[in-house]
Design an enzyme around this catalytic site. Structure first.
Site, PDB file in Angstrom:
ATOM      1  N   ASN A  91      21.079 -56.746  -6.439  1.00  0.00           N
ATOM      2  CA  ASN A  91      21.311 -55.444  -7.064  1.00  0.00           C
ATOM      3  C   ASN A  91      20.273 -54.385  -6.676  1.00  0.00           C
ATOM      4  O   ASN A  91      20.588 -53.202  -6.645  1.00  0.00           O
ATOM      5  CB  ASN A  91      21.325 -55.632  -8.591  1.00  0.00           C
ATOM      6  CG  ASN A  91      21.166 -54.337  -9.333  1.00  0.00           C
ATOM      7  OD1 ASN A  91      22.088 -53.530  -9.399  1.00  0.00           O
ATOM      8  ND2 ASN A  91      19.970 -54.113  -9.891  1.00  0.00           N
ATOM      9  N   TYR A 156      21.163 -44.304   3.111  1.00  0.00           N
ATOM     10  CA  TYR A 156      21.801 -45.002   1.992  1.00  0.00           C
ATOM     11  C   TYR A 156      23.242 -45.401   2.356  1.00  0.00           C
ATOM     12  O   TYR A 156      23.642 -46.552   2.156  1.00  0.00           O
ATOM     13  CB  TYR A 156      21.780 -44.091   0.759  1.00  0.00           C
ATOM     14  CG  TYR A 156      22.306 -44.743  -0.501  1.00  0.00           C
ATOM     15  CD1 TYR A 156      21.551 -45.691  -1.178  1.00  0.00           C
ATOM     16  CD2 TYR A 156      23.557 -44.415  -1.008  1.00  0.00           C
ATOM     17  CE1 TYR A 156      22.030 -46.291  -2.336  1.00  0.00           C
ATOM     18  CE2 TYR A 156      24.048 -45.008  -2.163  1.00  0.00           C
ATOM     19  CZ  TYR A 156      23.279 -45.946  -2.824  1.00  0.00           C
ATOM     20  OH  TYR A 156      23.753 -46.553  -3.968  1.00  0.00           O
TER      21      TYR A 156
HETATM   22  N1  NAD Z   1      23.294 -45.391 -10.238  1.00  0.00           N
HETATM   23  C1  NAD Z   1      24.291 -45.132  -9.405  1.00  0.00           C
HETATM   24  O1  NAD Z   1      24.915 -44.055  -9.450  1.00  0.00           O
HETATM   25  C2  NAD Z   1      24.696 -46.171  -8.386  1.00  0.00           C
HETATM   26  C3  NAD Z   1      25.937 -45.993  -7.756  1.00  0.00           C
HETATM   27  C4  NAD Z   1      26.343 -46.943  -6.816  1.00  0.00           C
HETATM   28  C5  NAD Z   1      25.533 -48.009  -6.498  1.00  0.00           C
HETATM   29  N2  NAD Z   1      24.326 -48.143  -7.120  1.00  0.00           N
HETATM   30  C6  NAD Z   1      23.509 -49.285  -6.746  1.00  0.00           C
HETATM   31  O2  NAD Z   1      23.245 -50.055  -7.892  1.00  0.00           O
HETATM   32  C7  NAD Z   1      22.020 -50.743  -7.703  1.00  0.00           C
HETATM   33  C8  NAD Z   1      21.168 -50.554  -8.945  1.00  0.00           C
HETATM   34  O3  NAD Z   1      20.965 -49.175  -9.117  1.00  0.00           O
HETATM   35  P1  NAD Z   1      20.564 -48.499 -10.522  1.00  0.00           P
HETATM   36  O4  NAD Z   1      21.335 -47.228 -10.580  1.00  0.00           O
HETATM   37  O5  NAD Z   1      20.643 -49.498 -11.602  1.00  0.00           O
HETATM   38  O6  NAD Z   1      19.059 -48.110 -10.140  1.00  0.00           O
HETATM   39  P2  NAD Z   1      17.689 -48.207 -10.988  1.00  0.00           P
HETATM   40  O7  NAD Z   1      16.719 -47.406 -10.201  1.00  0.00           O
HETATM   41  O8  NAD Z   1      17.954 -47.845 -12.394  1.00  0.00           O
HETATM   42  O9  NAD Z   1      17.328 -49.755 -10.880  1.00  0.00           O
HETATM   43  C9  NAD Z   1      17.008 -50.326  -9.621  1.00  0.00           C
HETATM   44  C10 NAD Z   1      15.984 -51.426  -9.824  1.00  0.00           C
HETATM   45  O10 NAD Z   1      15.673 -51.956  -8.517  1.00  0.00           O
HETATM   46  C11 NAD Z   1      14.261 -52.132  -8.457  1.00  0.00           C
HETATM   47  N3  NAD Z   1      13.786 -52.048  -7.075  1.00  0.00           N
HETATM   48  C12 NAD Z   1      13.788 -50.950  -6.263  1.00  0.00           C
HETATM   49  N4  NAD Z   1      13.170 -51.237  -5.111  1.00  0.00           N
HETATM   50  C13 NAD Z   1      12.784 -52.534  -5.180  1.00  0.00           C
HETATM   51  C14 NAD Z   1      12.073 -53.381  -4.291  1.00  0.00           C
HETATM   52  N5  NAD Z   1      11.601 -52.939  -3.119  1.00  0.00           N
HETATM   53  N6  NAD Z   1      11.843 -54.663  -4.673  1.00  0.00           N
HETATM   54  C15 NAD Z   1      12.275 -55.110  -5.873  1.00  0.00           C
HETATM   55  N7  NAD Z   1      12.924 -54.344  -6.767  1.00  0.00           N
HETATM   56  C16 NAD Z   1      13.172 -53.055  -6.422  1.00  0.00           C
HETATM   57  C17 NAD Z   1      13.681 -50.977  -9.290  1.00  0.00           C
HETATM   58  O11 NAD Z   1      12.339 -51.221  -9.693  1.00  0.00           O
HETATM   59  C18 NAD Z   1      14.671 -50.916 -10.441  1.00  0.00           C
HETATM   60  O12 NAD Z   1      14.294 -51.733 -11.517  1.00  0.00           O
HETATM   61  C19 NAD Z   1      21.385 -50.193  -6.423  1.00  0.00           C
HETATM   62  O13 NAD Z   1      21.614 -51.089  -5.361  1.00  0.00           O
HETATM   63  C20 NAD Z   1      22.146 -48.885  -6.192  1.00  0.00           C
HETATM   64  O14 NAD Z   1      22.226 -48.546  -4.842  1.00  0.00           O
HETATM   65  C21 NAD Z   1      23.886 -47.246  -8.065  1.00  0.00           C
END
Ligand code: NAD
Length: 255
Positions: A91, A156
């Site tokens: 994730n 991205y």
């Molecule tokens: N929020 C959105 O709109 C959205 C949409 C589509 C996809 N996503 C994907 O969902 C996933 C989660 O996103 P989210 O919105 O919950 O983001 P978020 O920033 O709320 O959570 C992401 C988590 O990943 C951790 N992280 C980041 N880099 C890291 C690293 N190098 N090593 C270990 N941990 C790391 C962060 O510390 C954080 O806890 C991501 O892959 C994102 O691309 C998010």
């Protein structure tokens, strides 16, 4: 059989300290599963461990920066100490607001290392172990950006399209050995990530409105809604789904 009726699993979730990862951890903990949660940020990760343990899930954690690809396998070996992970959720992810000209080489490398290479390394580590154990389930968190080009998200979009391709290729190679691997493609989700983007925006209210309008129901999804999708893909009820890019975007990519 409902997900909560399925056998207790040990589920590893990356990026579980916030957002979609944390919501998924809460859902799986409430469904009776044990958790191994990983993040780069120690304080919120330990807060998550306390919360998930209080929900009744045996929860272990690992502080690890997934951008350091060469550290992933040694860290997993040490932290797991032989524990068998049944299900994996890749994730963790990052993004930079850049076009092709403004993306630096460092930003490109960091995005690809975390969003795509770490998913490859995690699958390289766990797929053979799952095959040896008779099978397993993996969900890779991709994005609507796996399907369409988003403005100012060059690295991205490339990384998330790669996640969809990696998922299909692993399915093609290992479905017959009991591996069920899917990617999920959320639209805009109201997570800590989006909160940071809005905080940095010159006009947060207008930016939020634009982000909401991308979904055809005029709102952002919630981390809990995506967690429901991930839980379905992992569950016995999702067993006919393999190699898919499972879209949860309220129509964002349909038009
Ligand atoms: N929020 C959105 O709109 C959205 C949409 C589509 C996809 N996503 C994907 O969902 C996933 C989660 O996103 P989210 O919105 O919950 O983001 P978020 O920033 O709320 O959570 C992401 C988590 O990943 C951790 N992280 C980041 N880099 C890291 C690293 N190098 N090593 C270990 N941990 C790391 C962060 O510390 C954080 O806890 C991501 O892959 C994102 O691309 C998010």
């Amino acid at each position: 059989m409902s997900y909560s009726d399925s056998t207790k699993k040990l589920v590893l979730i990356t990026g579980a300290a916030n957002g979609i990862g944390l919501a998924t951890a809460r859902k799986l903990a409430s469904s009776g599963h044990d958790l191994f949660i990983l993040d780069k940020d120690e304080a919120p990760l330990e807060a998550a461990v306390a919360e998930l343990s209080a929900l009744g899930a045996k929860t272990k954690s690992l502080v690890l920066d997934l951008s350091k690809s060469d550290q992933i396998i040694p860290a997993l070996d040490a932290a797991l100490a032989g524990a068998v992970v049944d299900q994996l959720i890749n994730n963790a992810g990052v993004g930079f607001a850049r076009n092709v000209e403004s993306t630096s080489f460092d930003e490109w490398d960091l995005t690809i290392d975390i969003n795509l290479k770490a998913v490859f390394v995690m699958c390289k580590y766990f797929v053979p172990k799952m095959v040896a154990a008779g099978g397993g389930e993996i969900v890779n968190v991709a994005s609507a950006a796996s399907i369409i080009g988003l403005k100012n998200r060059v690295a991205y979009c490339a990384s998330k399209a790669g996640v969809a391709g990696l998922t299909r290729a692993i399915c093609a190679d290992h479905a017959a050995e009991g591996i069920r691997i899917n990617a999920i493609a959320p639209g805009t989700v109201d997570s800590t990530w989006i909160a940071k983007i809005l905080a940095d925006a010159p006009d947060p209210v207008a930016t939020r409105k634009l982000m909401e309008a991308r979904q055809l129901d005029g709102r952002m999804g919630t981390p809990e809604e995506v967690a429901n999708g991930i839980a379905f893909l992992l569950s016995p009820e999702g067993r006919f789904v393999n190699g898919s890019l499972f879209v949860m975007d309220a129509g964002l990519t349909a038009v």
